[in-house]
Design an enzyme around this catalytic site. Structure first.
Site, PDB file in Angstrom:
ATOM      1  N   THR A  13     -49.123  31.688  47.419  1.00  0.00           N
ATOM      2  CA  THR A  13     -50.155  30.893  48.086  1.00  0.00           C
ATOM      3  C   THR A  13     -50.388  31.349  49.522  1.00  0.00           C
ATOM      4  O   THR A  13     -51.516  31.662  49.918  1.00  0.00           O
ATOM      5  CB  THR A  13     -49.757  29.402  48.078  1.00  0.00           C
ATOM      6  OG1 THR A  13     -49.601  28.977  46.724  1.00  0.00           O
ATOM      7  CG2 THR A  13     -50.818  28.563  48.752  1.00  0.00           C
ATOM      8  N   ALA A  33     -56.349  41.306  69.103  1.00  0.00           N
ATOM      9  CA  ALA A  33     -55.110  42.081  69.179  1.00  0.00           C
ATOM     10  C   ALA A  33     -55.247  43.295  70.100  1.00  0.00           C
ATOM     11  O   ALA A  33     -54.250  43.804  70.613  1.00  0.00           O
ATOM     12  CB  ALA A  33     -54.699  42.540  67.786  1.00  0.00           C
ATOM     13  N   ARG A  46     -46.120  40.867  40.838  1.00  0.00           N
ATOM     14  CA  ARG A  46     -47.364  40.929  40.069  1.00  0.00           C
ATOM     15  C   ARG A  46     -48.543  40.790  41.023  1.00  0.00           C
ATOM     16  O   ARG A  46     -48.400  40.283  42.131  1.00  0.00           O
ATOM     17  CB  ARG A  46     -47.394  39.824  39.005  1.00  0.00           C
ATOM     18  CG  ARG A  46     -47.298  38.429  39.549  1.00  0.00           C
ATOM     19  CD  ARG A  46     -47.212  37.385  38.438  1.00  0.00           C
ATOM     20  NE  ARG A  46     -45.977  37.528  37.675  1.00  0.00           N
ATOM     21  CZ  ARG A  46     -44.817  36.952  38.055  1.00  0.00           C
ATOM     22  NH1 ARG A  46     -44.757  36.227  39.156  1.00  0.00           N
ATOM     23  NH2 ARG A  46     -43.744  37.103  37.327  1.00  0.00           N
ATOM     24  N   LYS A 103     -38.927  28.668  56.782  1.00  0.00           N
ATOM     25  CA  LYS A 103     -38.137  27.774  57.640  1.00  0.00           C
ATOM     26  C   LYS A 103     -36.676  27.701  57.211  1.00  0.00           C
ATOM     27  O   LYS A 103     -35.775  27.648  58.048  1.00  0.00           O
ATOM     28  CB  LYS A 103     -38.740  26.381  57.713  1.00  0.00           C
ATOM     29  CG  LYS A 103     -38.770  25.570  56.433  1.00  0.00           C
ATOM     30  CD  LYS A 103     -40.088  25.698  55.742  1.00  0.00           C
ATOM     31  CE  LYS A 103     -40.207  24.801  54.527  1.00  0.00           C
ATOM     32  NZ  LYS A 103     -41.520  24.975  53.859  1.00  0.00           N
ATOM     33  N   GLY A 185     -50.083  18.248  43.642  1.00  0.00           N
ATOM     34  CA  GLY A 185     -49.535  19.499  44.160  1.00  0.00           C
ATOM     35  C   GLY A 185     -48.926  19.383  45.540  1.00  0.00           C
ATOM     36  O   GLY A 185     -48.518  20.375  46.138  1.00  0.00           O
ATOM     37  N   ASP A 199     -36.355  19.609  54.155  1.00  0.00           N
ATOM     38  CA  ASP A 199     -37.433  20.440  54.692  1.00  0.00           C
ATOM     39  C   ASP A 199     -37.674  20.120  56.169  1.00  0.00           C
ATOM     40  O   ASP A 199     -37.788  21.025  57.009  1.00  0.00           O
ATOM     41  CB  ASP A 199     -38.704  20.206  53.878  1.00  0.00           C
ATOM     42  CG  ASP A 199     -39.914  20.947  54.421  1.00  0.00           C
ATOM     43  OD1 ASP A 199     -40.028  22.159  54.159  1.00  0.00           O
ATOM     44  OD2 ASP A 199     -40.738  20.322  55.113  1.00  0.00           O
ATOM     45  N   LYS A 203     -37.073  22.427  59.831  1.00  0.00           N
ATOM     46  CA  LYS A 203     -38.080  22.607  60.875  1.00  0.00           C
ATOM     47  C   LYS A 203     -37.599  22.052  62.215  1.00  0.00           C
ATOM     48  O   LYS A 203     -37.843  22.648  63.271  1.00  0.00           O
ATOM     49  CB  LYS A 203     -39.387  21.933  60.450  1.00  0.00           C
ATOM     50  CG  LYS A 203     -40.003  22.561  59.202  1.00  0.00           C
ATOM     51  CD  LYS A 203     -41.137  21.715  58.640  1.00  0.00           C
ATOM     52  CE  LYS A 203     -41.706  22.311  57.366  1.00  0.00           C
ATOM     53  NZ  LYS A 203     -42.714  21.450  56.726  1.00  0.00           N
TER      54      LYS A 203
END
Length: 434
Positions: A13, A33, A46, A103, A185, A199, A203
Site C-alpha cells: 500500500t 530537492a 510480485r 515504526k 480496512g 502501535d 510511535k
C-alpha cells in the site's frame, strides 16, 4: 547535481503510493530537492498492477537493492522487524542512506540501527514512521529546535480513535465497532497492535527520542489498550465534560520522563478532544512557543507516501551534511537527560475517572469515599444514578483530583474487596493538557 537514485523495497500500500506520487509529482519534487530524484530499482516478491514499472529494474530478492552500487537511498517499506532489520543493516553496510516508515523497526531496533548508520556515515530517516502524513518529527526536530520540549500527547492510532469516536457518537459497544473497523480496512484481522496500544507505543517512543534527546526505550513504555472501555464510560465522561481518547503521552519530570499509552479523559474544549474518526493529532508543549497542535491523516497510501518522499527530498538536499546530526540521540551533549530514567506508571500523578457498581444501600458511598480519603485521593465530582426498584445495584462514577497512581490503586484494591461492590472497578486517567 547528478540524479539521486532510489531503491524501493516493497510494493504494498505505502510503497505503491510512494511510487505513484513520485511519478505524478516528479517536476515539483525535483524542484524542491534541487536535483532529479529517480526510482531506478524496485525489490518486491510480485508486481503491483497499480504501478507502471516499465524502465525500472525489478528484483524478487530485495537484498539485491541493498547491494546495488547505483542506488543512493534505499526505501524500506516491507514492514516487520526481522527481514526489514537485515535489509536496513545491509543497506547501511553498503553505504546507502535509508528511508523507512517502519515504526516497530525503529522503536525496537533503532538504537542499533542508528549506531551502525553513524559508523558508516549515512543517514536513517523515518518521518513516515509516526502519524502518517503529519510531519511531526520534522516539526519537533527542526521547527521547534529552539524549545525545551516539556511534554507531548498524541492520538497516534487511527483505528483506536475511530472506535472511540463511534462509541461516543452512536453509543455502540466496543466489539461492535471493532468489527466495522475490520470490515472497513481500518483494523487488521488480528487487531491487537491497534487496540492494545502497541502501535501507539512504538510511535510514542520515537517521538520521545526526538523531543528529549534520549535513546529509544520501547520496553519502558507503560501500555494499556481500549478493550475495557465501555459505552457507559464514554457516556459518563461526556456528562462530566470530558471525552475519552487513546493517547500516547511523554513528559519531562525533573531528571526523568514519563512514557505512557492509555485511554485518557480530556476536557471537551481542548482541540485534540475534537479529533475524530481515523484522524491523528499530536499536541507538543515547548517552553518558548507554548502548545502547538499538528493534525492530519495518520495512515493511508498517499498520506504516508507524502512523509516518505519528504525524507527522500530532505536526504537529497543534505547528502553532504554530517549524518551524525540526523540521528536522533547519538549526538546529544551530556546533561540532564543523557541517561534518563523512565518513571514507573505507579509514580505518575494525574486525575482519575472511576466507575463501579455497588449495592444500593445506606452507607456504601460514605465507605468508598472514606477509603479514597485515607489514601490521599480527593473527589472533584460524583454521579450516582437512580435505579428502578427491582434492581439492587447502582453505578457510582467519581472524578478525582490529581493523585499519585499508587495511592489510587491502593484505595481501589480495598474498594474492590468490599462485599457491597459488584463487578470490576474501572479507572481511566484524566489529563487537562493545558
Amino acid at each position: 547535481m547528478k540524479p539521486v537514485k532510489i531503491g524501493l523495497c516493497g510494493l504494498g500500500t505505502v510503497s505503491s503510493g510512494t511510487f505513484n506520487v513520485v511519478a505524478r509529482n516528479q517536476r515539483d519534487i525535483n524542484a524542491r530537492a534541487g536535483c532529479d530524484i529517480i526510482i531506478t530499482h524496485v525489490g518486491a516478491r510480485r508486481d503491483n498492477p497499480a504501478c507502471d514499472l516499465s524502465g525500472v529494474q525489478v528484483s524478487r530478492d530485495i537484498f539485491d537493492v541493498a547491494r546495488n552500487p547505483e542506488v543512493d537511498i534505499l526505501v524500506e517499506l516491507i514492514g516487520g522487524t526481522t527481514v526489514a532489520k537485515e535489509l536496513v543493516l545491509e543497506a547501511i553496510s553498503n553505504g546507502k542512506h535509508v528511508v523507512t516508515a517502519n515504526k516497530a523497526l525503529i522503536a525496537e531496533h533503532g538504537n542499533e540501527i542508528f549506531a551502525k548508520a553513524k559508523a558508516a556515515g549515512v543517514t536513517v530517516a523515518f518521518e513516515a514512521a509516526v502519524a502518517g502524513g503529519i510531519p511531526i518529527i520534522k516539526a519537533i526536530r527542526e521547527g521547534l529546535a529552539a524549545n525545551r520540549i516539556e511534554w507531548l500527547a498524541g492520538i497516534i492510532n487511527g483505528t483506536g480513535n475511530f472506535i472511540l469516536t463511534e462509541m461516543r457518537d452512536k453509543g455502540r459497544a466496543f466489539d461492535d465497532v471493532l468489527k466495522e473497523a475490520q470490515a472497513l480496512g481500518y483494523a487488521e484481522a488480528d487487531p491487537t497492535f491497534d487496540v492494545e496500544g502497541i502501535d501507539a507505543a512504538h510511535k510514542l517512543v520515537i517521538l520521545a527520542s526526538i523531543a528529549f534527546g534520549m535513546p529509544l526505550q520501547f520496553d519502558k513504555v507503560f501500555t494499556e489498550g481500549i478493550t475495557k472501555i465501555s459505552a457507559e464510560d464514554v457516556a459518563y465522561a461526556q456528562e462530566l465534560g470530558y471525552r475519552i481518547k487513546h493517547l500516547g503521552i511523554a513528559k519531562r519530570e525533573g531528571d526523568s520522563v514519563e512514557l505512557r499509552v492509555h485511554p485518557t479523559l480530556i476536557p471537551q474544549k481542548r482541540l485534540i478532544a475534537n479529533v475524530d474518526g481515523v484522524m491523528n493529532a499530536v499536541l507538543v508543549k515547548g517552553d518558548a512557543v507554548g502548545p502547538t497542535l499538528y493534525y492530519g491523516a495518520g495512515a493511508g497510501a498517499e498520506p504516508t507516501a507524502s512523509a516518505v518522499i519528504a525524507d527522500i527530498v530532505d536526504l537529497a538536499r543534505t547528502l553532504t551534511a554530517d549524518p551524525e546530526h540526523r540521528v536522533p540521540h547519538l549526538g546529544f551533549q551530556p546533561g540532564e537527560l543523557s541517561s534518563p530514567t523512565v518513571r514507573d506508571i505507579r509514580e505518575i500523578e494525574t486525575a482519575y475517572f472511576v466507575r463501579m457498581s455497588a449495592l444500593d444501600k445506606p452507607g456504601v458511598l460514605s465507605t468508598i469515599t472514606q477509603i479514597l480519603s485515607e489514601a490521599g485521593v480527593s473527589i472533584e465530582a460524583l454521579i450516582q444514578k437512580e435505579q428502578p426498584e427491582n434492581i439492587d445495584t447502582a453505578p457510582i462514577i467519581l472524578l478525582t483530583n490529581r493523585a499519585v497512581e499508587q495511592h489510587l490503586l491502593n484505595a481501589l484494591e480495598k474498594i474492590q474487596a468490599l462485599p457491597t461492590v459488584v463487578g470490576e472497578v474501572t479507572h481511566i486517567r484524566v489529563e487537562s493538557l493545558s
